[in-house]
Each structure stands twice: as C-alpha cells, then as structure tokens.
Scaffold this motif. Structure first.
Motif, PDB file in Angstrom:
ATOM      1  N   GLU A   1       1.783 -30.098 -52.256  1.00  0.00           N
ATOM      2  CA  GLU A   1       0.677 -30.917 -51.783  1.00  0.00           C
ATOM      3  C   GLU A   1       0.746 -32.276 -52.445  1.00  0.00           C
ATOM      4  O   GLU A   1       1.466 -32.475 -53.433  1.00  0.00           O
ATOM      5  CB  GLU A   1      -0.664 -30.264 -52.096  1.00  0.00           C
ATOM      6  CG  GLU A   1      -1.001 -30.184 -53.585  1.00  0.00           C
ATOM      7  CD  GLU A   1      -2.342 -29.504 -53.862  1.00  0.00           C
ATOM      8  OE1 GLU A   1      -2.880 -28.868 -52.952  1.00  0.00           O
ATOM      9  OE2 GLU A   1      -2.842 -29.616 -54.994  1.00  0.00           O
TER      10      GLU A   1
ATOM     11  N   THR B   1       0.969 -26.166 -54.534  1.00  0.00           N
ATOM     12  CA  THR B   1      -0.383 -25.820 -54.073  1.00  0.00           C
ATOM     13  C   THR B   1      -0.971 -24.664 -54.864  1.00  0.00           C
ATOM     14  O   THR B   1      -2.190 -24.503 -54.915  1.00  0.00           O
ATOM     15  CB  THR B   1      -0.375 -25.430 -52.585  1.00  0.00           C
ATOM     16  OG1 THR B   1       0.364 -24.217 -52.412  1.00  0.00           O
ATOM     17  CG2 THR B   1       0.244 -26.530 -51.735  1.00  0.00           C
TER      18      THR B   1
ATOM     19  N   ASP C   1      -2.816 -23.627 -47.422  1.00  0.00           N
ATOM     20  CA  ASP C   1      -3.931 -24.216 -48.161  1.00  0.00           C
ATOM     21  C   ASP C   1      -3.385 -25.276 -49.109  1.00  0.00           C
ATOM     22  O   ASP C   1      -2.569 -24.970 -49.991  1.00  0.00           O
ATOM     23  CB  ASP C   1      -4.664 -23.130 -48.957  1.00  0.00           C
ATOM     24  CG  ASP C   1      -5.869 -23.685 -49.697  1.00  0.00           C
ATOM     25  OD1 ASP C   1      -6.962 -23.662 -49.117  1.00  0.00           O
ATOM     26  OD2 ASP C   1      -5.700 -24.143 -50.839  1.00  0.00           O
ATOM     27  N   SER C   2      -3.821 -26.521 -48.922  1.00  0.00           N
ATOM     28  CA  SER C   2      -3.378 -27.590 -49.814  1.00  0.00           C
ATOM     29  C   SER C   2      -4.396 -28.717 -49.793  1.00  0.00           C
ATOM     30  O   SER C   2      -5.233 -28.809 -48.894  1.00  0.00           O
ATOM     31  CB  SER C   2      -2.008 -28.128 -49.384  1.00  0.00           C
ATOM     32  OG  SER C   2      -2.112 -28.945 -48.234  1.00  0.00           O
TER      33      SER C   2
ATOM     34  N   GLN D   1      -3.329 -31.760 -49.403  1.00  0.00           N
ATOM     35  CA  GLN D   1      -2.741 -32.484 -48.284  1.00  0.00           C
ATOM     36  C   GLN D   1      -1.281 -32.037 -48.212  1.00  0.00           C
ATOM     37  O   GLN D   1      -0.556 -32.071 -49.205  1.00  0.00           O
ATOM     38  CB  GLN D   1      -2.818 -34.005 -48.507  1.00  0.00           C
ATOM     39  CG  GLN D   1      -2.426 -34.846 -47.323  1.00  0.00           C
ATOM     40  CD  GLN D   1      -3.550 -34.994 -46.306  1.00  0.00           C
ATOM     41  OE1 GLN D   1      -4.724 -34.730 -46.615  1.00  0.00           O
ATOM     42  NE2 GLN D   1      -3.212 -35.397 -45.102  1.00  0.00           N
ATOM     43  N   HIS D   2      -0.837 -31.565 -47.025  1.00  0.00           N
ATOM     44  CA  HIS D   2       0.512 -31.035 -46.909  1.00  0.00           C
ATOM     45  C   HIS D   2       1.560 -32.069 -47.332  1.00  0.00           C
ATOM     46  O   HIS D   2       1.468 -33.253 -46.984  1.00  0.00           O
ATOM     47  CB  HIS D   2       0.799 -30.613 -45.471  1.00  0.00           C
ATOM     48  CG  HIS D   2       0.017 -29.415 -45.026  1.00  0.00           C
ATOM     49  ND1 HIS D   2      -0.640 -28.572 -45.894  1.00  0.00           N
ATOM     50  CD2 HIS D   2      -0.196 -28.901 -43.781  1.00  0.00           C
ATOM     51  CE1 HIS D   2      -1.228 -27.607 -45.212  1.00  0.00           C
ATOM     52  NE2 HIS D   2      -0.985 -27.787 -43.929  1.00  0.00           N
TER      53      HIS D   2
ATOM     54  N   HIS E   1      -6.614 -29.619 -44.823  1.00  0.00           N
ATOM     55  CA  HIS E   1      -5.548 -28.646 -45.012  1.00  0.00           C
ATOM     56  C   HIS E   1      -5.973 -27.456 -45.872  1.00  0.00           C
ATOM     57  O   HIS E   1      -5.122 -26.742 -46.399  1.00  0.00           O
ATOM     58  CB  HIS E   1      -4.316 -29.325 -45.615  1.00  0.00           C
ATOM     59  CG  HIS E   1      -3.585 -30.180 -44.628  1.00  0.00           C
ATOM     60  ND1 HIS E   1      -2.928 -31.340 -44.966  1.00  0.00           N
ATOM     61  CD2 HIS E   1      -3.424 -30.053 -43.292  1.00  0.00           C
ATOM     62  CE1 HIS E   1      -2.388 -31.883 -43.883  1.00  0.00           C
ATOM     63  NE2 HIS E   1      -2.685 -31.120 -42.868  1.00  0.00           N
TER      64      HIS E   1
ATOM     65  N   GLN F   1      -7.362 -23.699 -46.362  1.00  0.00           N
ATOM     66  CA  GLN F   1      -7.276 -22.471 -45.573  1.00  0.00           C
ATOM     67  C   GLN F   1      -8.629 -22.171 -44.935  1.00  0.00           C
ATOM     68  O   GLN F   1      -9.674 -22.285 -45.568  1.00  0.00           O
ATOM     69  CB  GLN F   1      -6.838 -21.324 -46.481  1.00  0.00           C
ATOM     70  CG  GLN F   1      -6.401 -20.073 -45.749  1.00  0.00           C
ATOM     71  CD  GLN F   1      -5.873 -19.020 -46.713  1.00  0.00           C
ATOM     72  OE1 GLN F   1      -6.261 -18.983 -47.875  1.00  0.00           O
ATOM     73  NE2 GLN F   1      -4.985 -18.157 -46.238  1.00  0.00           N
TER      74      GLN F   1
ATOM     75  N   TYR G   1       1.607 -36.217 -38.783  1.00  0.00           N
ATOM     76  CA  TYR G   1       1.488 -34.891 -38.188  1.00  0.00           C
ATOM     77  C   TYR G   1       2.738 -34.559 -37.363  1.00  0.00           C
ATOM     78  O   TYR G   1       3.207 -33.413 -37.357  1.00  0.00           O
ATOM     79  CB  TYR G   1       0.252 -34.798 -37.297  1.00  0.00           C
ATOM     80  CG  TYR G   1      -1.062 -35.094 -37.977  1.00  0.00           C
ATOM     81  CD1 TYR G   1      -1.226 -34.894 -39.349  1.00  0.00           C
ATOM     82  CD2 TYR G   1      -2.153 -35.574 -37.258  1.00  0.00           C
ATOM     83  CE1 TYR G   1      -2.436 -35.170 -39.972  1.00  0.00           C
ATOM     84  CE2 TYR G   1      -3.360 -35.845 -37.867  1.00  0.00           C
ATOM     85  CZ  TYR G   1      -3.494 -35.657 -39.230  1.00  0.00           C
ATOM     86  OH  TYR G   1      -4.692 -35.928 -39.838  1.00  0.00           O
TER      87      TYR G   1
ATOM     88  N   GLY H   1      -1.658 -24.456 -36.702  1.00  0.00           N
ATOM     89  CA  GLY H   1      -2.157 -25.036 -37.937  1.00  0.00           C
ATOM     90  C   GLY H   1      -3.068 -26.197 -37.586  1.00  0.00           C
ATOM     91  O   GLY H   1      -3.204 -26.584 -36.425  1.00  0.00           O
ATOM     92  N   THR H   2      -3.680 -26.791 -38.601  1.00  0.00           N
ATOM     93  CA  THR H   2      -4.677 -27.829 -38.312  1.00  0.00           C
ATOM     94  C   THR H   2      -4.061 -29.159 -37.923  1.00  0.00           C
ATOM     95  O   THR H   2      -4.696 -29.953 -37.232  1.00  0.00           O
ATOM     96  CB  THR H   2      -5.597 -28.045 -39.530  1.00  0.00           C
ATOM     97  OG1 THR H   2      -4.783 -28.282 -40.680  1.00  0.00           O
ATOM     98  CG2 THR H   2      -6.481 -26.844 -39.764  1.00  0.00           C
ATOM     99  N   THR H   3      -2.847 -29.459 -38.380  1.00  0.00           N
ATOM    100  CA  THR H   3      -2.272 -30.785 -38.103  1.00  0.00           C
ATOM    101  C   THR H   3      -0.827 -30.670 -37.639  1.00  0.00           C
ATOM    102  O   THR H   3       0.005 -31.516 -37.963  1.00  0.00           O
ATOM    103  CB  THR H   3      -2.339 -31.679 -39.351  1.00  0.00           C
ATOM    104  OG1 THR H   3      -1.630 -31.050 -40.427  1.00  0.00           O
ATOM    105  CG2 THR H   3      -3.772 -31.947 -39.770  1.00  0.00           C
TER     106      THR H   3
END
Length: 943
Positions: free
Chosen positions: A128, A217, A278-279, A281-282, A312, A314, A341, A373-375
């Motif tokens: 992260e 992370t 979970d981070s 920011q990736h 980012h 979880q 992204y 995933g989210t992004t």
C-alpha cells in the motif's frame, strides 16, 4: 407455461429438435451439472468421511466439488501446506474420480489469496501507499522528521519513503477535497537526510507538504492464521513476484507427484474467491515504472489526487465517484485516477491472472475467479479468465435483482467464453433457515442475465472440530448464525436435493446451447462494481461492454458482433468520457449501419490525463461526425428511448413489454432459437409473449426432462406468439425449431394441451361449448363435459420425523402424530413449535368423473414430494407448487400424500450451543396451504 407441459412426454422422432439435444436435456452430462462448495476444517477431515461425502455429493447429481480449507484447530498439523491436508486432497481427488465428481481447488486457505511464510514486510506481500502531511504558512520553515503516515496494520515494521512533495493550496486546507495547484509542485525527496527534512515554504500562500510511504498492508486471510502451518499474509496481486510466492508454496508444500497426477485425471477448476483486498491505497513496487510505460507520464508527480478515503478497505462502500482527499485546480485528478485504476487492472491481468492461469493449466485445471474490486475494470479482468464468476451475496433471503452482479455478461459473451458462473446463494443470518424456493429464485434471476453455471454455497463436512449434530459448519462456529447454507445429509431436505440439482443441470445444459443473442449493448467504462441500470429499456435484454470488450468487434447487417450476441443497437447512456480509439470505432460502426443511441450530453472528454487537451479536441470532432450519421440518434433523457427504438425498427427478440416482470434470455441455435423466461415478480403472470423466430415451439420441462410441443400459438411477421403463465419466481424454456405442426391459434375458453400421442386436447374445469380456431383457419366447436367442483383439502393426518440431537451428540429422530382439521405451520401446532424434520401429510378426496385434476399446494416450506394412489409423482416444480394429476387420479376415493422436509432453524433455536439461532423468531414451515384440487375434463380437438 407449466400447464401446457402437463401432458408432456419425452420427445420422439416427431419433434423437430436435435436428438442429441433432447437426450442431453433429459440426462445432462457431468460437464453441465452444477458444482458445490465443500468446506473442510482443513486436514482434520477424516479419510473415510471424504469418500462417503463425495459419494453423497455424487448421489445428488453434482458434477464437481470445490474444496475450501477454511479453519482448523491445529494449523501446524492439519493446516494449509501440512502433509495431512495434502494426503486428504489426494484422497478427495481419487474419490471424485471413483464417484464421477470433478474436484476443484481454491488457490489457498479461505480468502483473499495468501502465501504462508510471507511476513507483512516481505516484498511479495500486498503493498500500500499512505501519506503524512504538514501544513505550512507562506515563508514558514520546517525542520524535522518528514511527516509520518497513519499507523500501519499490526506486524508491518518497514516503510519506504517514496516521495516528499509540496503543493500550494488553492483553497482551505481543511476542505474536502483540498484544492492544490498542480504546477506549484516542489519535489523535496532529494533533500531528505536520515528521515529528516529542512525546508522553508515559498512566501506566497499556504503549502501542504506530503510524505508518501510504501509498505506492506499486513492483511491476512479472513480467518486470520487459523488455517495455515505458519504465518501467512495476502500476496501482492499486482506483481508477478506475489503470484509466484503463492504458486511456489503450492509446488513445494502442497503438490506431491501423486496429487499432480490425480489432478490431471480428475481436476476441475482452480478457484480464486472475491478480490477483497484491504489497503490504505493499492500499490506495488514496480507501479511507478509500469505506469510511466503504459500511460506515458509520471504517476509520482500526481500522487495526492489518487487518494479517496477508505476506497481500498475490505468491504468498503466507497466508490470511485466519492469525493477525493485532494484535487488539482486543472480538474485533472479524475483523469489521473482513471489511468491509475486502468494500470491496476492491467497489472492484475498481466502479473496475476495470466501467470496463475498458465500455472493452473499445467496442472490440468482451469482458472475460475470472482474478479471484482473497487477500482478495477471487472469485465476486462473477467474476460482474461478461463471462467468468470459472480455471486448472489445477500443480506436478506428475498432476493433483489442487483444489476452489478451481471455487469460481466458482455465480457463473457464478447470474449467467447461459454460459461458464466455464479456462487449462489450466500445469505447473511440465514444459516439453517434458507429454503430451496429462495435459492431457485436466485438461480432463475441469474439465468435470466446469462449465467449458466451455479456453484451451490455449500456443503459442509459433518465431522470436524469435535462438533456435535448438526455438525461442523464454518459460519455457525461458536453458535453463530452466519452465511447460509450447510447443505448435506444433516438437512431434512437433502433427499430432495437431487431433483433440484437435476433441474439446475438441465437448465444449465439448455443455456449453453448455441450462442448468446442479446438485444442491446450498453456502453460502460467504469471501475469497480458501481453501475446505473439503464432506464427506458423495459422488455429488452442488454449487456454492458467497455472499450476493451468492443475492441475489434465488427458489424454486419446492422448487428454488432454478428457471430456472437448480435446486438441490435449500442447505447451511450449519459457517459461523460470516451477514449479516442472507441470513438473512432463507433463512428466506423455507425457508417456500417449500426444503430447507436446517445442518451444525455455526448461525451466531451477522454478518460486519461496524457495529452488531455489534444485528445479532448479530437473526441469533440469525432462526436460531431458520429452525430451526423444516419443510424445515430440523440435523446435528452432515457424516456426518449422507446420512441427512438420504434423509429429505428428495433424490437426485443422476446417482446415481454406486455409483462415487464418477465425476464427473457435468448440463445441462437444452429436450427432455431431457445428462450428462457422468468417471472421476477411476486405476482403470477398470464400474458402472450411474441418470440422472434419461425417454426414450431416446444416447451422444455427442466424438472422432468420432458419436451412437449406447444399446442396454442400464433405465427405472424417472423414471430411466434405463445401464452405464458408463470407463478412468482417460476421459469420456463421455449425452443423454436424449423418445421410446422397443427396447432390452435385461439379459443374462447379452456386450455389447449398436447396429448401424449400428439393430438390436440381442449381441457377445462367448467363445462360448456367453446370455439377453437386452428392454424389452417378452420374453426371447431368443442364441448367440454362437466367435471367435479374444485375442493379445498383441509383435513389431514400428519406424521412427523422430529430431527434433533441425541444424548450421544448425534442425530436422533423421534416420531409425532397429529390430526389436522386445518393446515397451519408447525410453529402454530402444539408440540411441533420447535420441531424440524420431515412431515408426511395424508388425506383422501372423493372425485366425480374426470380426466385429471390440478393440485395446488399453496404455501409449503421447504421441499415437497407428492404421491397419489400409491404412485410417487415425477419431480414437481418447487416454485409454482402446481401439479397436474392427469393419469394419477380416478373417479371415487383418491389418497394423496405430501411429504414435506423443513429447514433446521426451529430445532436449533432450542438446541444447546446455538445462541445465534435462539435470537431468531420461529420459522413458518410445513404444508400451510390452502391446498386445492381442481378436476378437469378434456376433449380431443383433432388427431
């Protein structure tokens, strides 16, 4: 349309259907059968248990079992990587081969993917980037340690300083977002010495100084370290090194020569569950260099605008549309994030999916994954997999259709993948309470959106962790009440599961025939799972597709992807951005005659930040040209779409606009077309639906495997209009094949059905003379004789098998007997309030002269089976609960037996060790009715 199939017989040579299709539908091959997730307490599962349980899984008709090592009391002896677990896996694959069940393996214990032996600081572990900041007034001096980022997760001890930068604020420093002047950036990284910095801000304005830190992370699997022989942390999903850490562990610690050989013979899929990273920011170590290579500019120079708080984390609810922490005054932040992204997506595919897929192929496995995933660009990742999987994860048992579950259907169809998989159906808080009709409604909704493989969630081994009856289950440990469901012999409904699996297999078989055929494609270029369900498309089927899916797809005869879904039009639904390459492609398609409808303002900017002004100007010019094409229309609001479709002559293949609750799916066959129709509402539907195609319609009964010619329909202007009668949640399959057959086009009353010998019958419960019009234009008057009156069956003898825990901790069954003058749920019958198990309901009904009767069971929970006059009936639709008794009832006294199997909730509410169940109200189940029987007579219309 279940009523028309009531006289159904196995298809013979008189049908126009391909004989292989008919055989495959009646007896689906193992490849078309559903899978079931198989939860283990890792290596603690006993060897003898494995063979018995895989035999039980095979006995219910599943084609594959997906083994999930999720938790163990002794990770060192039994956990992931232990010799005992590998031996158990060998036994499972061998047992699967013995019993005809493929064995799927998950990429690691629980999820996300971890590699034992990695520490949070390992370079192969998930990374992260986080920031610390300091606010300085103009001319203020800073002398001290560079700003620290927030505390990392436990176990992370190393952090690397990536950059130190300062930006002039263009607004309040406590705003969100904080506006920064992009061109004011001062790189202070080179001034850092031993972690400290001395710097004086320029005299004008306020300045924010950032220190960006890269670190691990510290994320473990969702079960922590409860399933691994040594500490294990999530691997870096954006680097090849992270993927190698996982596969190398397999090669060294899990895979023996025997297991490799067994997998080559009977392995199925390698499965990766939800991308629940979970981070802060990736990040990944090579990201700055790869970003520069792929996007053409420096990511480091733009770091502040990447951050959206908790995006980012979880199980986050934050999306890319939420407010960022910082923004540049030139509005370039959204463009930079888009490029970021996109780069994460590219790296996930090239550094994770592709090497993992190659590694799986070498083992004889296919890679199946849930890539959302989210992004990340979920459909693009899905297209890179062997099998793309979604899931129907819910917070309530009554399923609500959520479009984002199906956002990858376009990627599946355009990439040529034949299977679109579903993990179904995990419902939170419904352990030991979920019912099969709820599951079937989930499945039907998924099938209506292109899914053609279901992975049941799931089968839990009964033995493990010293549990007593009902046995081990990963979501009810310590008496919790987590995700459903622990299917298997512990459940009273297990004896009925085979017919539900067969129904699923037949439906899946049918939905893999031919190729997909979809009315519309809706352009979607977004990251994560957020999406807008288009308005104005009632009655139309549609896929979503973005730049990667559309690239290289051609147009012929005004259809996009003519060898695939053959879309009739493309919709740009209030899409603010469009890449230049995609705009050029759309212009070319419009010139080839593809209808394109732009809803709302046409896109005015390109997504990325590289050479943005030049790219935007080029896009504007291309959009001007696109809007001038004869096949292009522009509407201000979605409400304008129906009129545009009418103008362009675009009509749904299955015109369900008269019944908007009916969801249709079409597949084009080598000879004809196949339609799956599902009533998604809570009300019965009885309408006529016009299906595109010619020939003769046949109805496929997935409960029995029979095929019946539809007796009443109209043919006009390239369409066949059939009456559709569907109970809430019910589905049917109609196949149109070349050829013609005598049929009825209209009747003034009654119901037209096909006789077993192939003739046409008029069936009715009300005596009278009716006019029947045939397809050759002739009319006939048919007189239906009287049938007995419909009756409500209230009086029953009920015997109950009461399933409960015995003194030895195992299942014990007690017997109860009750006389019922009216039907009621067990929770309202004295002595049965907290009972679960199997109920046998018996009654006798006297019927007058008749040819048959319909039995409507009303409300019944959970599964049921009907016996009439000593003959067990073929499997009945567990959703509609309406059964044709033709051939089974007679004039005079008739005995009817209904066997009902229940969930276990009520019993577990009063069973020691289940406080989570005790908190729930009693569940209403049993045969609750009202049960009605409606006799009918039927008269031959013609041979």
């Amino acid at each position: 349309m279940a009523s028309q199939a009531a006289a159904g017989v196995a298809a013979s040579s008189t049908t126009g259907l391909d004989a292989g299709f008919v055989r495959g539908f009646a007896h689906p091959p193992a490849t078309a059968r559903p899978k079931i997730r198989y939860w283990w307490p890792c290596g603690e599962i006993a060897a003898a248990t494995i063979d018995a349980e895989i035999e039980a899984i095979a006995g219910r008709g599943f084609g594959a079992a997906e083994i999930q090592c999720i938790v163990t009391a002794d990770p060192r002896q039994y956990g992931w990587g232990s010799a005992v677990l590998t031996e158990r896996l060998e036994q499972a694959v061998a047992a699967g081969h013995k019993h005809g069940v493929r064995i799927d393996l998950t990429v690691g214990p629980a999820w996300p993917l971890v590699a034992p032996g990695l520490s949070p600081d390992s370079p192969e572990a998930a990374q992260e980037i986080a920031y610390g900041r300091a606010l300085l007034a103009g001319g203020e001096a800073y002398d001290g340690p560079v700003p620290a980022a927030p505390q990392p997760h436990a176990g992370v001890t190393e952090q690397t300083l990536t950059a130190v930068q300062a930006f002039r604020c263009a607004g309040p420093a406590d705003a969100k977002p904080v506006l920064l002047e992009r061109n004011s950036r001062i790189d202070l990284t080179g001034r850092v010495s031993d972690g400290a910095l001395a710097w004086t801000a320029p005299a004008d304005g306020q300045w924010l100084m950032f220190a960006f830190w890269q670190r691990g992370t510290g994320q473990a699997a969702v079960v922590g370290q409860a399933a691994t022989t040594e500490a294990a942390y999530v691997v870096d999903h954006f680097s090849a090194a992270g993927t190698r850490a996982a596969t190398s562990y397999w090669d060294k610690r899990v895979l023996t020569p025997r297991l490799r050989s067994l997998l080559q013979n009977n392995g199925g899929d390698l499965f990766e569950d939800s991308l629940e990273l979970d981070s802060a920011q990736h990040w990944t170590r090579e990201l700055p260099a790869r970003f520069k290579q792929l996007r053409g500019y420096s990511l480091i120079d733009n770091l502040p605008v990447l951050f959206i708080d908790r995006i980012h984390r979880q199980y986050t609810s934050v999306t890319p549309d939420d407010t960022p922490d910082f923004a540049f005054t030139d509005d370039s932040g959204a463009r930079v994030r888009d490029d970021y992204y996109r780069t994460l997506t590219d790296l996930y595919i090239s550094e994770h999916v592709e090497p993992l897929k190659s590694w799986a192929h070498a083992l004889g496995l296919r890679l199946r994954a849930q890539p959302y995933g989210t992004t990340t660009d979920v459909p693009t990742i899905g297209a890179a997999l062997d099998i793309n999987e979604t899931e129907s994860l819910g917070a309530a048992p009554d399923y609500t259709d959520e479009p984002y579950r199906w956002l990858s259907s376009g990627a599946v169809h355009l990439s040529g993948q034949r299977v679109f998989s579903l993990e179904g159906c995990a419902i939170y808080g419904e352990a030991y309470a979920q019912t099969w009709p709820q599951m079937l409604k989930h499945f039907n909704a998924a099938f209506a959106h292109g899914v053609n493989q279901v992975v049941y969630h799931g089968f839990a081994t009964e033995a493990g962790l010293g549990t007593t009856w009902p046995g081990f289950s990963p979501f009810t440990l310590q008496g919790g009440n987590g995700f459903s469901e622990a299917w298997g012999p512990r459940q009273p409904t297990w004896n009925d599961t085979g017919k539900i699996v067969d129904w699923t297999a037949r439906t899946q078989f049918a939905l893999r025939q031919g190729r997909p055929s979809v009315d519309l494609v809706v352009y979607r270029h977004a990251y994560g799972t957020g999406m807008r369900s288009p308005a104005g498309l009632d009655g139309f089927t549609y896929d979503f597709a973005g730049p990667a899916q559309l690239d290289g797809i051609r147009v012929r005869d005004r259809r996009l992807a003519p060898e695939g879904p053959a879309y009739r039009a493309l919709i740009l639904d209030r899409q603010p951005t469009l890449p230049i390459a995609t705009a050029r492609l759309l212009l070319s398609h419009a010139r080839s005659g593809l209808p394109i409808v732009i809803v709302g303002a046409p896109p005015t900017r390109t997504p990325g930040a590289h050479q943005a002004a030049r790219q935007d100007a080029a896009l504007t010019a291309l959009m001007d040209l696109l809007l001038k094409q004869a096949s292009v229309r522009h509407v201000a609001e979605p409400s304008g779409l129906p009129a545009v479709f009418e103008e362009l002559g675009i009509r749904p293949a299955a015109d369900t606009r008269v019944a908007p609750a009916v969801l249709a799916l079409r597949r084009t066959l080598s000879r004809g077309a196949l339609y799956h129709l599902h009533n998604s509402s809570e009300k019965a539907v009885s309408e006529e639906v016009a299906l595109e195609g010619r020939g003769t319609p046949y109805e496929l009964d997935a409960w029995t495997g029979t095929v019946t010619s539809v007796a009443q329909y109209r043919t006009e202007r390239g369409r066949i209009t059939v009456p559709v009668r569907l109970a809430p949640g019910e589905s049917t399959i109609i196949v149109l094949v070349p050829g013609s057959a005598r049929h009825v086009v209209a009747t003034t009353g009654g119901e037209v059905v096909t006789a077993p010998g192939g003739g046409l019958l008029l069936r009715g419960s009300t005596a009278g003379s009716y006019t029947v019009k045939l397809d050759d234009g002739s009319e006939r008057t048919v007189t239906v004789p009287p049938a007995g009156a419909a009756q409500e069956l209230n009086v029953w003898e009920l015997s109950v098998e009461d399933w409960h825990r015995g003194p030895d901790g195992k299942l014990e069954v007690s017997e109860h007997g009750h006389h019922l003058d009216r039907l009621a749920p067990w929770s309202a019958i004295p002595g049965l309030e907290d009972v679960s198990g199997v109920g046998i309901y018996r009654t006798t009904v006297r019927l007058a002269r008749l040819d048959g009767a319909y039995l409507d069971l009303g409300q019944v929970t959970d599964t049921f089976e009907v016996t009439v006059n000593g003959t067990k009936l073929p499997p009945s639709d567990q959703v509609s609960r309406r059964i044709d008794l033709g051939g089974y009832v007679k004039q005079g006294d008739n005995s009817i037996t209904v066997r009902v199997a229940t969930p276990l909730r009520n019993r577990l509410r009063v069973t020691e060790g289940f406080p989570g169940q005790a908190e729930k109200p009693r569940q209403h189940y049993g045969l609750m009715g009202p049960v009605r029987i409606a006799p009918y007579r039927q008269v031959l219309i013609r041979e």
